[in-house]
Design an enzyme around this catalytic site. Structure first.
Site, PDB file in Angstrom:
ATOM      1  N   HIS A 156     -27.959  18.322 -47.886  1.00 17.88           N
ATOM      2  CA  HIS A 156     -27.961  18.932 -49.216  1.00 17.88           C
ATOM      3  C   HIS A 156     -28.412  20.381 -49.130  1.00 17.88           C
ATOM      4  O   HIS A 156     -29.053  20.803 -48.159  1.00 17.88           O
ATOM      5  CB  HIS A 156     -28.881  18.149 -50.164  1.00 17.88           C
ATOM      6  CG  HIS A 156     -30.289  18.030 -49.647  1.00 17.88           C
ATOM      7  ND1 HIS A 156     -31.171  19.092 -49.641  1.00 17.88           N
ATOM      8  CD2 HIS A 156     -30.954  16.986 -49.103  1.00 17.88           C
ATOM      9  CE1 HIS A 156     -32.330  18.693 -49.127  1.00 17.88           C
ATOM     10  NE2 HIS A 156     -32.220  17.424 -48.791  1.00 17.88           N
ATOM     11  N   ASP A 159     -31.326  15.258 -44.115  1.00 13.13           N
ATOM     12  CA  ASP A 159     -31.534  15.621 -42.705  1.00 13.13           C
ATOM     13  C   ASP A 159     -31.849  14.409 -41.850  1.00 13.13           C
ATOM     14  O   ASP A 159     -31.511  14.363 -40.666  1.00 13.13           O
ATOM     15  CB  ASP A 159     -32.648  16.665 -42.581  1.00 13.13           C
ATOM     16  CG  ASP A 159     -33.935  16.213 -43.233  1.00 13.13           C
ATOM     17  OD1 ASP A 159     -34.943  16.927 -43.096  1.00 13.13           O
ATOM     18  OD2 ASP A 159     -33.953  15.142 -43.884  1.00 13.13           O
TER      19      ASP A 159
END
Length: 1460
Positions: free
Chosen positions: A101, A370
């Site tokens: 993101h 992540d």
């Protein structure tokens, strides 16, 4: 293009107002023109200028040190040159992107910590100073935290909404041709996980890529991040129950534990720094960490942050490393679940790549966190393996795993499928008579490759980068993914493992072990084994189940496994087990461990280990012991004799354990023992052990060959990287290791470079002078290891007689130079210079010699640098402005200390502080300090340094003489006192050195020409050549290197006045010696006045300095139980012993300080040794996989003798055998001959060997033929002491056909020339060779009936014996034993203790008869040495007695006269 992007995004703000709340449209619009992100639209392939400084630019960029908390940055390190444009001729026809993101605000927990820090500062109501002064006026960067936490940033130049849209525009520009294909095929789906910020990122990206009406053109599929989804490919971590719920130590919390461990290391120093500047306020570690987090998040939200300037560059590197540790152990390569979770997306992507764009579609975009990208990179194995794994005790700078440029905010991984034109194949029809007709394949064929793009940087796949632009061929990529799937494990199996409690392994486990052929009584206790680790238990069970060869990595506790295996059989009782190949120290280790385990288990049948050797027991005693059973450690020679004489029946042996199996050769004594054992015993077990994998990789199929010699089928390989070993040693109970790289001084570095240059030149000369040999391993790296001497000599031995003196000299010099390199890092400056004096004296010929007789490396400029720099480390010439010099003409002592000494003192001070603040550790370790060194010499050096490092100039240790005075300044530890004393001793040593230096060159020439220097010039670790070290009793020339007229380096001796000046410079020595001796008294008797001063030391006060001692170090750790271990020199095996020790004892804390010289041969040798072991295991694993198991020991399958014959003799045509007879041929063999390989070969030739202690001859072949076997060395020594004449005389008296067998080595030339120089050190080799031949001629003239047999090898000797025995009667062993004995002497009463007899045989004047009389008269060699001249003359004759007495009265001191 920029204006278009601005307009598109301005419209987008309005369109997305229903999706994204709290967006400041005006703020975003005004930030567009100054935002670097939109510049990406200008060029789709090149990153913006200024986004990251060039690698060689020293500009500091904080964004690359925020550990993933930074705005998007391009990856520039570890990327492929040439940019990201497709290779020439190639196009991208399919795209797969996995993106994080875009830029967001902090998570809720992190935001709360930041708010608490802000409130703490506000409530303190103080004025902050220093780098925190800005915080006096600082306002929190979020106006409405509750609405913004965890959401995308929508303001500032790094707004996440802006970055996502700009990325879409950028990729549309780059891959517009794929977009057109996708729109035409209506394949425009993309995916996002269910998090709000991830969905928003995908939406903004879609607007930039597909257009503002993206909802009409594409479909966004949102995948919920919930457990009930099963194994979804986007967020596998949210569906893996075992990982999510921390079912074991490697769950999701594993990374946070490691992260917290590292924070405890680096944050206290920052807290202390801030507190010193602002003592009115105290910040916690969490608050300091929040300050560092504020830098990244405020930078994202506002474009700048003053928190970034509050910390030093080093502190930011520590913060970055903490973030790396968190991700590495949470979802990265440090977590065993990582690859399993990341493989799901990777496997699905590989399938789509194989299907291609025509079938699967051209575009695939996925948006995640992540924590979902890093597992995919782990599964792909994109980054080079991180060795060592990221430690939490210190900062690892040269790591390959960095989250800053892997997963920054908006970080993305793109897999591109490249379509490239295939090479066009053409051929002609020349073979059919049409050479001018050429045919070619149709043009237009394509080949496909996969390229990895990490944040606009192309990264090559390790091991798969052979395509254009270092891309990976598609088929190889698919195979790689499939292979990695097998390596990381099946996701279903991991996911199905619901939350369970991990089984606890205690420090021992119980094994019910029944005795053979007996039922187990209910009252018998189980066998308790001390194998706490999982890999130890696995190995034990594998060895118990079947016969096998175990090859274990060094340091993993081989003897512990052997001991537990023996104990399991010992506790069962009624066993007869043989331990073969153990040395005295291993026997002591195993015997002590077996006794301890017997006491712990309480088994009444345990009898422990019994040693069998001739020094302790006679034949009758051994026979009685064998009858009673038990575990016996027997020397190989005795066991062979007992097997052959049937004193020990091999069929009754329960089993055999063989140590050091890497030494097992076809003709070795151990192979002989195993063959005899298997010949009569097909059912007994056989276990072989080794912790030296390197010898198993030399030659053709070495593992198969050794296993054939051992009659084993199964190899068990356990390297350090074995999965079970890694799991056992890398769990929660890991030792705290602090790696300390010590820089060398400039002088040490200059010396090392000079020696390396000499080594390199010597190797080049060696290669140039021996062009016909295999020289692949003759490299600078291999020359640093002792095995290099073996490699060179193995190739030169067959042609040694034709090898030039220069080559022999260079071989000797390489060993010497390697010793100099080792001495540089272990000897102090004075001792090193002293050693170089002996080296130079040994290498420099007497005056008048020619240049050709000197070592070539002495003519190099590097040699001058070596000797001159070594001297300048000790003292320099005249110092005119020195205040310490008594006069201007004196010499100035430099006395450079070793860099490790200062670091060692600092470590001990740190340990002392730690023990002061933690006086009572909450564990079983006793607080002692263990310092491990390479050898005893280094131990003595450190012991002296630690005893004298607080001694002032000319005074007693600080605090003893001035205890009553106040305000004494603390003196830093120093080696000055010790070095000054060494320098005084060195100057005195130099005066006496002339007495022996004249003979060093002659001794060195003898060693160069001789065949006994196979081990090089290294008599022991850290020592010089034996012939030189033995002569370092006097002094040496001063090491000021100059050039002689012929170009060689020589020593210019200092004038007497210079020596006197230097001695005068050290004039305070009289006072120093007196005071220091009282204070230190290193040589004092520790038991003197013990009644007045005796007391028990507390273990906390104990500092133990010990050399590395192999498996004995395991006992050392168990007994000392140190809390601190200082590894003064690197040793990979000891590191593993520490790992095993710490993992085996959960209640013992260990902190290890690992010291090494950075950029030195010490570091290179250590890393090379680890690499060589790893490569050796890799080769063994490969050979085991390709091994054809066609050998065995079943009676119906293969006879052991047949297997042996096929192994050692390839001359048997068609595998034919010797003719069968009613009784095998018999040979009577002297027991001393079983040290050689000939008896083993004779036994393999189906000969019956009868071991006896013979007085006359070594082998009795027939009743009339006696053979005295002589190797070349033994032949020369026999001529020297006259022993051969006595032996020939006795054989002529008792046998009709006496024979002298001269046997050569099978691997060496069949000529006397290589051995000629052994008989004398005077004259040339040809003269000496003629001298040896003349002695043989004189021997034949003296004994005409003596026949001389020449044999090229033991194999030919066996053939000769067979020829001699044809149509001859068999010898009578009883008669052979009685021949030569005195009347009435009982042969049964004679012992087998051969070592003292062999020593006496070497004494001049000791003939065979004289030896027998001496043995009967005296009990040991000491009594012979103390016997008077008249007593000896009456016993052995006047001439023999005079020679014996003269030998023992000769002085060992060489008077320097050049020999007798």
């Amino acid at each position: 293009m920029v204006n278009v992007a601005v307009l598109l995004f301005a419209v987008l703000i309005g369109l997305f107002s229903s999706i994204v709340t709290g967006v400041d449209a005006v703020g975003i619009f005004h930030s567009l023109y100054k935002n670097p992100l939109l510049q990406l639209v200008v060029s789709p392939y090149d990153p913006p200028e200024g986004s990251k400084p060039a690698p060689d630019d020293e500009t500091w960029d904080i964004r690359y040190h925020l550990g993933g908390n930074s705005p998007w940055i391009p990856k520039v390190s570890g990327t492929v040159d040439g940019g990201i444009e497709p290779p020439a001729g190639c196009v991208v026809d399919q795209l797969h992107m996995l993106s994080r993101h875009a830029e967001r605000y902090p998570t809720t927990l992190a935001g709360i910590r930041m708010l608490e820090l802000y409130q703490h500062i506000q409530k303190a109501n103080i004025t902050l100073k220093g780098k925190l002064a800005f915080a006096n006026d600082w306002d929190f960067f979020m106006s409405d935290p509750s609405a913004r936490l965890e959401n995308l940033v929508s303001t500032g130049p790094y707004a996440g909404t802006l970055e996502a849209f700009a990325t879409g525009v950028k990729l549309r520009t780059r891959y517009e041709h794929l977009l057109d294909q996708a729109l035409a095929r209506n394949q425009t789906s993309f995916w996002a996980s269910g998090s709000k910020r991830v969905v928003e990122t995908a939406g903004y990206f879609g607007a930039g890529f597909f257009g503002l009406d993206w909802k009409q053109l594409a479909s966004l599929h949102v995948i919920p991040e919930t457990e009930d989804r099963g194994g979804d490919t986007l967020t596998a971590g949210k569906t893996c129950f075992k990982y999510l719920h921390n079912a074991d130590e490697y769950g999701r919390a594993y990374g946070y534990r490691k992260w917290n461990e590292l924070r405890q290391v680096y944050l206290p120093a920052i807290v202390e720094r801030l507190s010193k500047r602002n003592p009115e306020i105290t910040f916690s570690q969490d608050e300091v960490y929040s300050m560092q987090e504020l830098c990244g998040f405020e930078l994202i939200a506002k474009g700048e942050s003053q928190w970034c300037d509050a910390f030093t560059h080093e502190e930011w590197e520590q913060f970055e490393y903490a973030r790396d540790v968190l991700h590495y152990y949470r979802t990265g390569p440090g977590n065993p679940y990582s690859g399993t979770m990341g493989w799901l997306w990777l496997s699905a992507t590989a399938s789509l790549l194989l299907r291609g764009p025509a079938d699967a579609g051209p575009l695939f975009f996925s948006f995640v966190h992540d924590g979902d990208i890093i597992p995919m990179l782990t599964a792909l194995n994109l980054l080079p393996p991180q060795t060592p794994r990221l430690p939490t005790s210190d900062l690892l700078l040269n790591r390959t795993f960095r989250t800053s440029d892997l997963v920054p905010m908006g970080g993305r991984i793109i897999l591109e499928r490249l379509a490239c034109p295939a090479p066009q194949g053409c051929w002609d029809k020349a073979e059919y008579g049409y050479p001018h007709m050429r045919y070619c394949e149709p043009a237009g064929k394509e080949e496909y490759f996969v390229r990895v793009n990490v944040n606009d940087g192309i990264v090559a796949l390790p091991g798969c980068d052979g395509g254009p632009g270092r891309s990976c061929p598609l088929e190889e990529f698919a195979e790689r993914v499939a292979r990695r799937g097998k390596e990381v494990g099946e996701f279903r199996e991991v996911r199905s493992a619901r939350v369970r409690t991990s089984p606890h392994l205690s420090t021992s486990f119980l094994l019910p072990m029944p005795a053979p052929d007996e039922p187990v009584e209910a009252s018998e206790p189980p066998v308790r084994l001390s194998l706490p680790l999982e890999y130890q238990q696995d190995v034990f069970h594998e060895l118990r189940d079947e016969d096998a060869l175990l090859v274990l990595a060094r340091g993993l506790g081989l003897l512990r496994l052997v001991t537990n295996l023996l104990h399991s059989y010992d506790a069962a009782g009624n066993n007869l087990i043989l331990l073969v190949g153990a040395d005295d120290r291993e026997n002591g280790w195993i015997g002590e461990a077996l006794a301890e385990q017997a006491a712990v288990s309480g088994s009444p049948k345990c009898r422990g280990l019994k040693l069998v050797n001739t020094d302790l027991m006679s034949v009758g005693t051994r026979e009685k012991l064998y009858t009673g059973g038990g575990i016996f450690s027997i020397t190989s020679r005795i066991l062979i004799v007992d097997f052959l004489s049937t004193l020990l029946d091999a069929s009754k042996v329960t089993g055999m354990v063989v140590l050091h199996s890497e030494r097992i050769g076809a003709t070795s004594q151990e192979a002989f023992i195993v063959r005899m054992f298997r010949q009569k015993n097909k059912d007994g077990f056989l276990k072989a052990f080794s912790d030296q994998p390197e010898p198993f990789t030399a030659g053709y199929q070495p593992l198969t060959t050794i296993m054939r010699n051992l009659f084993l089928r199964k190899p068990i390989l356990y390297p350090r990287f074995h999965v079970t070993v890694a799991k056992s040693l890398e769990g929660k109970r890991k030792a705290e290791v602090i790696e300390l790289e010590v820089p060398m001084t400039d002088a040490m570095r200059d010396i090392q470079n000079a020696v390396m240059e000499c080594v390199e030149v010597s190797i080049a000369e060696l290669r140039k002078g021996n062009t016909g040999l295999e020289m692949e391993d003759w490299t600078l790296d291999s020359a640093l290891h002792r095995s290099f001497d073996t490699i060179v000599r193995r190739q030169l031995d067959p042609v040694w007689h034709r090898t030039s003196f220069r080559t022999k000299q260079i071989v000797r010099d390489l060993s010497l130079l390697r010793t100099i390199l080792h001495s540089l890092l272990t000897f102090d400056a004075v001792s090193f210079n002293k050693y170089l004096d002996t080296v130079l004296a040994a290498s420099s010929p007497p005056p008048g010699s020619t240049r050709q007789s000197q070592s070539p490396w002495l003519f190099l400029d590097a040699a001058h640098t070596l000797f001159d720099t070594a001297k300048r480390r000790v003292y320099t010439g005249r110092i005119t402005e020195s205040t310490t010099a008594p006069d201007k003409d004196g010499l100035n002592p430099v006395l450079e200390g070793m860099p490790k000494w200062d670091l060692l003192a600092e470590i001990l001070e740190e340990v002392e502080r730690d023990m002061y603040f933690n006086p009572q550790p909450q564990d079983e370790s006793n607080g002692s300090i263990l310092i491990m060194c390479g050898d005893q010499g280094t131990c003595r050096q450190l012991r002296e340094f630690l005893q004298t490092m607080h001694v002032k100039d000319g005074t007693v240790p600080e605090g003893e003489a001035d205890q009553e005075e106040d305000g004494i300044d603390e003196q830093k530890p120093s080696a000055k006192f010790m070095m000054r004393r060494k320098l005084r001793n060195y100057l005195q040593w130099k005066r006496d050195f002339a007495r022996v230096s004249s003979n060093l060159f002659a001794e060195n020439q003898k060693a160069i020409n001789g065949t006994t220097s196979h081990g090089g010039g290294q008599g022991g670790r850290g020592r010089g050549p034996p012939n030189k070290r033995r002569r370092m009793r006097g002094g040496g020339n001063n090491a000021t290197a100059q050039r002689a007229a012929n170009g060689s380096v020589h020593v210019a001796g200092d004038k007497d006045m210079h020596i006197q000046a230097l001695m005068h410079e050290l004039a305070p020595a009289e006072m120093e010696d007196t005071a220091a001796t009282k204070a230190v008294d290193i040589g004092a008797d520790p038991l003197e006045n013990m009644e007045d001063y005796y007391e028990l030391y507390s273990m906390i006060d104990l500092v133990l300095i010990h050399p590395y001692d192999g498996d004995m170090d395991d006992h050392l750790l168990e007994e000392v139980k140190p809390r601190y271990v200082i590894m003064y020199e690197p040793d990979a095996a000891f590191i593993r012993r520490i790992e095993v020790y710490r993992s085996s004892h959960g209640s013992r804390q260990v902190r290890v300080y690992f010291m090494y010289y950075g950029g030195s041969v010490e570091e290179q040798r250590y890393l090379s040794a680890v690499r060589r072991e790893k490569d050796a295991f890799t080769k063994l694993i490969r050979e085991r996989g390709n091994m054809a198991l066609t050998f065995g020991h079943d009676a119906a399958n293969l006879d052991p003798q047949e297997s042996f014959l096929r192994t050692v003799n390839t001359r048997i045509a068609g595998g034919g055998r010797l003719g069968a007879t009613a009784e095998p041929p018999r040979v009577v063999v002297d027991v001393r001959e079983f040290r050689s390989t000939l008896p083993s070969i004779l036994h393999g030739r189906n000969m019956q060997l009868v071991p006896c202690q013979l007085t006359v001859g070594d082998y009795i072949v027939t009743p009339e033929i006696a053979v005295e076997r002589k190797s070349i060395k033994d032949l020369i020594s026999s001529f020297s002491d006259g022993r051969l004449y006595n032996q020939a005389e006795t054989m002529l008296q008792h046998y009709k056909s006496p024979m002298l067998l001269i046997e050569f080595d099978a691997q060496k030339a069949f000529t006397l020339e290589p051995f000629a120089d052994l008989s004398s050190t005077i004259g040339t080799s040809s003269m000496v060779g003629n001298d040896l031949q003349s002695k043989l001629v004189l021997l034949c003239l003296a004994f005409p009936r003596l026949r001389i047999i020449w044999s090229s090898s033991p194999y030919q000797t066996a053939e000769i014996f067979l020829e001699l025995k044809k149509k001859q009667e068999e010898p009578d062993p009883i008669r052979a034993v009685h021949i030569g004995l005195e009347s009435g002497e009982d042969p049964e009463g004679r012992t087998f203790n051969q070592t003292p007899q062999d020593m006496l045989r070497a004494v001049p004047g000791v003939s065979t008869k004289a030896l027998q009389r001496l043995i009967l008269k005296y009990e040991n060699v000491l009594e012979v040495a103390n016997a008077g001249d008249e007593e000896l003359s009456a016993l052995v004759g006047r001439e023999n007695g005079r020679q014996i007495r003269g030998f023992f009265d000769r002085s060992v001191w060489d008077d320097g006269g050049g020999g007798e």
